[in-house]
Design a protein around this motif. Structure first.
Motif, PDB file in Angstrom:
ATOM      1  N   TYR A  31       0.845  -1.197   0.000  1.00 47.69           N
ATOM      2  CA  TYR A  31       0.000   0.000   0.000  1.00 47.69           C
ATOM      3  C   TYR A  31       0.875   1.241   0.000  1.00 47.69           C
ATOM      4  CZ  TYR A  31      -3.494   3.383   1.644  1.00 47.69           C
ATOM      5  OH  TYR A  31      -4.325   4.474   1.776  1.00 47.69           O
ATOM      6  N   MET A  32       0.713   2.060  -1.019  1.00 47.65           N
ATOM      7  CA  MET A  32       1.413   3.334  -1.135  1.00 47.65           C
ATOM      8  C   MET A  32       2.923   3.185  -0.950  1.00 47.65           C
ATOM      9  SD  MET A  32      -1.314   5.896   0.770  1.00 47.65           S
ATOM     10  CE  MET A  32      -0.360   7.367   0.416  1.00 47.65           C
ATOM     11  N   GLY A  33       3.496   2.208  -1.661  1.00 47.63           N
ATOM     12  CA  GLY A  33       4.948   2.072  -1.707  1.00 47.63           C
ATOM     13  C   GLY A  33       5.567   1.289  -0.573  1.00 47.63           C
ATOM     14  N   ALA A  34       4.786   0.692   0.288  1.00 49.03           N
ATOM     15  CA  ALA A  34       5.343  -0.066   1.410  1.00 49.03           C
ATOM     16  C   ALA A  34       4.465  -1.292   1.683  1.00 49.03           C
ATOM     17  CB  ALA A  34       5.440   0.809   2.657  1.00 49.03           C
ATOM     18  N   TYR A  35       5.031  -2.243   2.448  1.00 51.35           N
ATOM     19  CA  TYR A  35       4.282  -3.425   2.849  1.00 51.35           C
ATOM     20  C   TYR A  35       3.834  -3.287   4.295  1.00 51.35           C
ATOM     21  CZ  TYR A  35       5.407  -5.944  -1.400  1.00 51.35           C
ATOM     22  OH  TYR A  35       5.488  -6.346  -2.707  1.00 51.35           O
ATOM     23  N   TYR A  36       2.578  -3.669   4.543  1.00 42.86           N
ATOM     24  CA  TYR A  36       1.981  -3.601   5.873  1.00 42.86           C
ATOM     25  C   TYR A  36       1.380  -4.962   6.215  1.00 42.86           C
ATOM     26  CZ  TYR A  36       2.186   1.462   5.091  1.00 42.86           C
ATOM     27  OH  TYR A  36       2.603   2.732   4.824  1.00 42.86           O
ATOM     28  N   TRP A  37       1.336  -5.242   7.514  1.00 44.68           N
ATOM     29  CA  TRP A  37       0.711  -6.481   7.991  1.00 44.68           C
ATOM     30  C   TRP A  37      -0.613  -6.138   8.658  1.00 44.68           C
ATOM     31  CZ3 TRP A  37       1.819 -11.659   7.635  1.00 44.68           C
ATOM     32  CH2 TRP A  37       1.068 -12.513   8.447  1.00 44.68           C
ATOM     33  N   PHE A  38      -1.670  -6.866   8.247  1.00 38.96           N
ATOM     34  CA  PHE A  38      -3.003  -6.651   8.806  1.00 38.96           C
ATOM     35  C   PHE A  38      -3.478  -7.909   9.525  1.00 38.96           C
ATOM     36  CE2 PHE A  38      -2.480  -3.854   5.207  1.00 38.96           C
ATOM     37  CZ  PHE A  38      -2.936  -2.644   5.691  1.00 38.96           C
ATOM     38  N   GLN A  39      -4.138  -7.709  10.647  1.00 41.70           N
ATOM     39  CA  GLN A  39      -4.728  -8.805  11.410  1.00 41.70           C
ATOM     40  C   GLN A  39      -6.207  -8.502  11.551  1.00 41.70           C
ATOM     41  OE1 GLN A  39      -2.692 -11.357  12.375  1.00 41.70           O
ATOM     42  NE2 GLN A  39      -4.502 -12.528  12.940  1.00 41.70           N
ATOM     43  N   GLN A  40      -7.047  -9.319  10.883  1.00 44.98           N
ATOM     44  CA  GLN A  40      -8.483  -9.053  10.850  1.00 44.98           C
ATOM     45  C   GLN A  40      -8.739  -7.615  10.393  1.00 44.98           C
ATOM     46  OE1 GLN A  40     -11.221 -11.163  11.390  1.00 44.98           O
ATOM     47  NE2 GLN A  40      -9.580 -12.656  11.132  1.00 44.98           N
ATOM     48  N   GLY A  41      -7.989  -7.220   9.372  1.00 42.52           N
ATOM     49  CA  GLY A  41      -8.157  -5.908   8.772  1.00 42.52           C
ATOM     50  C   GLY A  41      -7.427  -4.781   9.462  1.00 42.52           C
ATOM     51  N   VAL A  42      -6.946  -5.019  10.699  1.00 42.35           N
ATOM     52  CA  VAL A  42      -6.316  -3.969  11.496  1.00 42.35           C
ATOM     53  C   VAL A  42      -4.812  -3.937  11.223  1.00 42.35           C
ATOM     54  CG1 VAL A  42      -5.901  -3.073  13.811  1.00 42.35           C
ATOM     55  CG2 VAL A  42      -8.049  -4.235  13.281  1.00 42.35           C
ATOM     56  N   ARG A  43      -4.280  -2.769  10.879  1.00 43.93           N
ATOM     57  CA  ARG A  43      -2.839  -2.630  10.657  1.00 43.93           C
ATOM     58  C   ARG A  43      -2.090  -2.852  11.968  1.00 43.93           C
ATOM     59  NH1 ARG A  43      -0.481   3.150   9.793  1.00 43.93           N
ATOM     60  NH2 ARG A  43       0.000   2.862  12.006  1.00 43.93           N
ATOM     61  N   GLN A  44      -1.037  -3.684  11.901  1.00 45.79           N
ATOM     62  CA  GLN A  44      -0.253  -3.991  13.080  1.00 45.79           C
ATOM     63  C   GLN A  44       1.006  -3.114  13.119  1.00 45.79           C
ATOM     64  OE1 GLN A  44      -1.669  -6.540  15.263  1.00 45.79           O
ATOM     65  NE2 GLN A  44      -3.224  -5.827  13.806  1.00 45.79           N
ATOM     66  N   ASN A  45       1.439  -2.751  14.328  1.00 45.92           N
ATOM     67  CA  ASN A  45       2.608  -1.886  14.512  1.00 45.92           C
ATOM     68  C   ASN A  45       3.558  -2.487  15.541  1.00 45.92           C
ATOM     69  OD1 ASN A  45       1.186  -0.055  12.879  1.00 45.92           O
ATOM     70  ND2 ASN A  45       0.332   0.997  14.649  1.00 45.92           N
ATOM     71  N   ASN A  46       4.871  -2.247  15.344  1.00 48.61           N
ATOM     72  CA  ASN A  46       5.889  -2.617  16.334  1.00 48.61           C
ATOM     73  C   ASN A  46       5.783  -4.070  16.778  1.00 48.61           C
ATOM     74  OD1 ASN A  46       7.135  -0.046  16.477  1.00 48.61           O
ATOM     75  ND2 ASN A  46       5.509   0.677  17.825  1.00 48.61           N
ATOM     76  N   GLN A  47       5.754  -4.975  15.820  1.00 52.13           N
ATOM     77  CA  GLN A  47       5.714  -6.382  16.211  1.00 52.13           C
ATOM     78  C   GLN A  47       6.222  -7.285  15.100  1.00 52.13           C
ATOM     79  OE1 GLN A  47       1.464  -6.528  17.086  1.00 52.13           O
ATOM     80  NE2 GLN A  47       1.161  -7.957  15.430  1.00 52.13           N
ATOM     81  N   TRP A  48       6.556  -8.516  15.511  1.00 53.01           N
ATOM     82  CA  TRP A  48       7.060  -9.526  14.586  1.00 53.01           C
ATOM     83  C   TRP A  48       5.901 -10.229  13.901  1.00 53.01           C
ATOM     84  CZ3 TRP A  48      12.092 -10.130  13.336  1.00 53.01           C
ATOM     85  CH2 TRP A  48      13.046  -9.566  14.189  1.00 53.01           C
ATOM     86  N   GLU A  49       6.110 -10.583  12.632  1.00 52.51           N
ATOM     87  CA  GLU A  49       5.126 -11.345  11.881  1.00 52.51           C
ATOM     88  C   GLU A  49       5.850 -12.457  11.121  1.00 52.51           C
ATOM     89  OE1 GLU A  49       2.200 -10.689  12.573  1.00 52.51           O
ATOM     90  OE2 GLU A  49       2.208  -8.604  13.221  1.00 52.51           O
ATOM     91  N   SER A  50       5.172 -13.556  10.881  1.00 59.65           N
ATOM     92  CA  SER A  50       5.734 -14.690  10.140  1.00 59.65           C
ATOM     93  C   SER A  50       4.900 -14.942   8.894  1.00 59.65           C
ATOM     94  CB  SER A  50       5.755 -15.954  11.005  1.00 59.65           C
ATOM     95  OG  SER A  50       6.642 -15.799  12.091  1.00 59.65           O
ATOM     96  N   ALA A  51       5.596 -15.106   7.766  1.00 57.01           N
ATOM     97  CA  ALA A  51       4.918 -15.405   6.498  1.00 57.01           C
ATOM     98  C   ALA A  51       5.928 -16.012   5.534  1.00 57.01           C
ATOM     99  CB  ALA A  51       4.306 -14.134   5.894  1.00 57.01           C
ATOM    100  N   TRP A  52       5.473 -16.957   4.723  1.00 59.28           N
ATOM    101  CA  TRP A  52       6.291 -17.569   3.684  1.00 59.28           C
ATOM    102  C   TRP A  52       7.594 -18.164   4.239  1.00 59.28           C
ATOM    103  CZ3 TRP A  52       5.307 -12.066   2.525  1.00 59.28           C
ATOM    104  CH2 TRP A  52       4.047 -11.882   1.968  1.00 59.28           C
ATOM    105  N   GLY A  53       7.526 -18.666   5.471  1.00 60.22           N
ATOM    106  CA  GLY A  53       8.703 -19.292   6.057  1.00 60.22           C
ATOM    107  C   GLY A  53       9.747 -18.330   6.572  1.00 60.22           C
ATOM    108  N   HIS A  54       9.423 -17.043   6.665  1.00 55.99           N
ATOM    109  CA  HIS A  54      10.380 -16.036   7.135  1.00 55.99           C
ATOM    110  C   HIS A  54       9.771 -15.204   8.255  1.00 55.99           C
ATOM    111  CE1 HIS A  54      13.293 -16.775   3.949  1.00 55.99           C
ATOM    112  NE2 HIS A  54      12.328 -16.697   3.052  1.00 55.99           N
ATOM    113  N   GLN A  55      10.645 -14.439   8.911  1.00 51.79           N
ATOM    114  CA  GLN A  55      10.196 -13.495   9.930  1.00 51.79           C
ATOM    115  C   GLN A  55      10.358 -12.074   9.421  1.00 51.79           C
ATOM    116  OE1 GLN A  55      12.405 -14.933  13.554  1.00 51.79           O
ATOM    117  NE2 GLN A  55      10.425 -14.547  14.490  1.00 51.79           N
ATOM    118  N   TYR A  56       9.387 -11.233   9.791  1.00 50.83           N
ATOM    119  CA  TYR A  56       9.379  -9.837   9.382  1.00 50.83           C
ATOM    120  C   TYR A  56       9.076  -8.994  10.618  1.00 50.83           C
ATOM    121  CZ  TYR A  56       8.706 -12.031   4.825  1.00 50.83           C
ATOM    122  OH  TYR A  56       8.839 -12.824   3.710  1.00 50.83           O
ATOM    123  N   TYR A  57       9.386  -7.708  10.504  1.00 53.97           N
ATOM    124  CA  TYR A  57       9.057  -6.796  11.596  1.00 53.97           C
ATOM    125  C   TYR A  57       8.431  -5.534  11.017  1.00 53.97           C
ATOM    126  CZ  TYR A  57       9.298  -4.374  16.049  1.00 53.97           C
ATOM    127  OH  TYR A  57       8.964  -3.739  17.222  1.00 53.97           O
TER     128      TYR A  57
END
Length: 525
Positions: free
Chosen positions: A217-243
């Motif tokens: 979205y608008m030049g960056a990647y964001y993580w959503f949980q039940q539609g809510v944008r998440q901030n300051n936390q770790w996320e796991s996807a595609w076998g990798h970790q992201y922050y």
């Protein structure tokens, strides 16, 4: 007979008025707005009875019509107009309720919604009904609120006011589409993206559903949980970790998170990977030295110099201790060398690339001046000619040995230490080494201008092999603003007094044999 005809005519009028008011015999719709009383009187006159019955003054009595705003069916226009009759049917309040239709006040059916209920032919109704421009759902006559209903193969939703909703609605945090064409039923909602949900805030939807996962979205990647944008936390996807950071964006590069450094790459992949070792730029921190993914403390060699790091941070202008020695790093963070003045005191850090502090060299005395043309040895033989012509090297050595180190020797005595000269005319660099070593001292080739200047600053005498049209040797001693005092054994014919160190170095001998021990600028230790 006249009275009977009159009664029949009256009953005919009552029947017609009843049809006009209720649409059928014995049926009257009473609006909820038309009465505030539960008393409704409806004339029930069957077609069979109309030819026989006679109305009595008891069928509509003055006691039935009160000031409580009772509603009387249009089949009875006015009680004063109704003649007495001998009919055995009496219209009652109970029989009237059983025939009402519409949204009526009937608390005996249900007290919900203030006692208002929907009746059809006096019976509580279940289903949709249109009332005052909107559709409502009734269950056993009771208006339903805030719930789903099913009818005609579709789903509907009635809101807090009981009305069937339209358009885009958010129900329990989910988005639904009920159309805008007055049909009210739920249909597929294909909307996707980051949308502002009324009363909730911004949410990410996919085909109308609250989404969990990464989205661009608008030049960056964001993580959503039940539609809510998440901030300051770790996320796991595609076998990798992201922050994702404080602004919700997936971070890149080197980041400090909870006092630990992580590497998320710089190629737009954003996942966590191994942290590189070395001097690296950490976002939010600046340049740090990292080893094994940890902030490093100690010396490290970087771009040709040694630097001291404390928890990864380069230190400046301070003392450090390592390997049993003391070191000093300057304003640029580099470990210093040579003679350095710190807080007004001179310190010696050597010139051999070891950098540690050592004793200050004892100031050597000034060389004793000898001339190779001294008559005591000028006409003696030396390596292909007279001493006066070829004796510059042993004469320079004798000046240093006697004046600086207190060894009482003459140039002739020094030359006698060499049994075989490497030059056919005069002496070479290796011959100088032999002469100096014979008296317990050594020579040190100084390969750079800085090394030469540092030795002179330390008070060491330096013998230069120079080209002045012929090969020649002179002694330099002392250092002042880039100059050194030159002792020229050739009766000061080529050099006298203070001369530029760089100027002397620009005229170093090009005789290969003078370079045998190294660059022909030799500190005498």
């Amino acid at each position: 007979m006249g009275m009977q005809n009159h009664n029949n005519l009256y009953r005919t009028m009552i029947f017609g008025m009843s049809l006009l008011a209720g649409g059928q015999l014995g049926y009257t719709i009473v609006s909820a707005d038309a009465t505030t009383s539960s008393q409704t009187i409806t004339s029930e006159i069957s077609s069979e009875q109309s030819s026989q019955a006679s109305l009595t003054t008891n069928s509509v009595s003055t006691s039935s019509i009160t000031s409580s705003s009772s509603v009387i069916s249009s089949s009875v226009a006015d009680s004063t107009d109704v003649p007495e009759t001998s009919s055995n049917r009496t219209t009652t309040a109970s029989s009237a309720v059983n025939h009402r239709s519409g949204y009526v006040y009937a608390p005996d059916v249900s007290s919900a919604n203030g006692g208002w209920n929907w009746l059809e032919h006096g019976q509580p109704y279940t289903g949709f009904r249109k009332y005052q421009g909107s559709y409502y759902w009734f269950q056993q006559g009771v208006r339903q609120n805030n719930q789903w209903e099913t009818a005609w193969g579709h789903q509907y939703y009635v809101g807090a006011d009981g009305r069937a909703v339209q358009g885009i609605q958010w129900i329990n945090g989910k988005r639904y589409n009920f159309g805008t064409n007055g049909t009210f039923y739920l249909r597929q909602d294909n909307v996707s993206g980051y949308l502002n949900v009324p009363g909730v805030g911004w949410r990410w939807l996919e085909n109308g559903q609250l989404y969990s996962g990464f989205r661009y979205y608008m030049g960056a990647y964001y993580w959503f949980q039940q539609g809510v944008r998440q901030n300051n936390q770790w996320e796991s996807a595609w076998g990798h970790q992201y922050y994702v950071g404080a602004d919700g964006r997936a971070v890149q590069g080197l980041k400090l998170i909870n006092n630990h450094i992580y590497n998320f790459g710089t190629n737009g992949t954003f996942y966590k990977r191994a942290v590189p070792s070395g001097y690296v730029n950490v976002s939010g921190l600046g340049w740090r030295w990292i080893e094994n993914e940890q902030l490093f403390t100690g010396f490290r060699h970087y771009q040709g110099s040694y630097y001291w790091f404390q928890n990864g941070v380069r230190q400046n202008n301070q003392w450090e201790t390592a390997w049993g020695h003391r070191y000093y790093v300057g304003a640029d963070g580099r470990a210093v060398q040579g003679i350095v003045t710190i807080d007004g005191v001179k310190h010696n850090f050597g010139t051999n690339g070891t950098f540690y502090e050592r004793e200050m060299p004892k100031k050597a005395a000034k060389p004793y001046y000898y001339s190779q043309w001294d008559k005591r040895w000028a006409n003696t033989w030396l390596s292909g000619g007279s001493f006066g012509a070829t004796g510059c090297v042993p004469t320079s050595a004798a000046m240093v040995l006697k004046g600086t180190y207190g060894i009482n020797v003459t140039p002739r005595q020094v030359s006698n230490q060499v049994s075989h000269f490497h030059e056919s005319y005069g002496a070479s660099g290796l011959d100088l080494k032999t002469m100096i070593n014979a008296y317990g001292h050594s020579i040190q080739s100084l390969g750079t201008p800085n090394a030469v200047k540092s030795a002179l600053q330390q008070g060491k005498p330096v013998i230069f092999f120079v080209n002045v049209g012929i090969g020649h040797a002179v002694v330099g001693y002392g250092y002042n603003q880039g100059n050194t005092e030159i002792f020229d054994p050739y009766n000061h014919q080529f050099y006298s007094g203070w001369n530029s160190v760089d100027g002397i170095l620009s005229k170093l001998s090009k005789d290969p044999q003078d370079w045998d021990p190294g660059t022909p600028a030799f500190a005498i230790n």
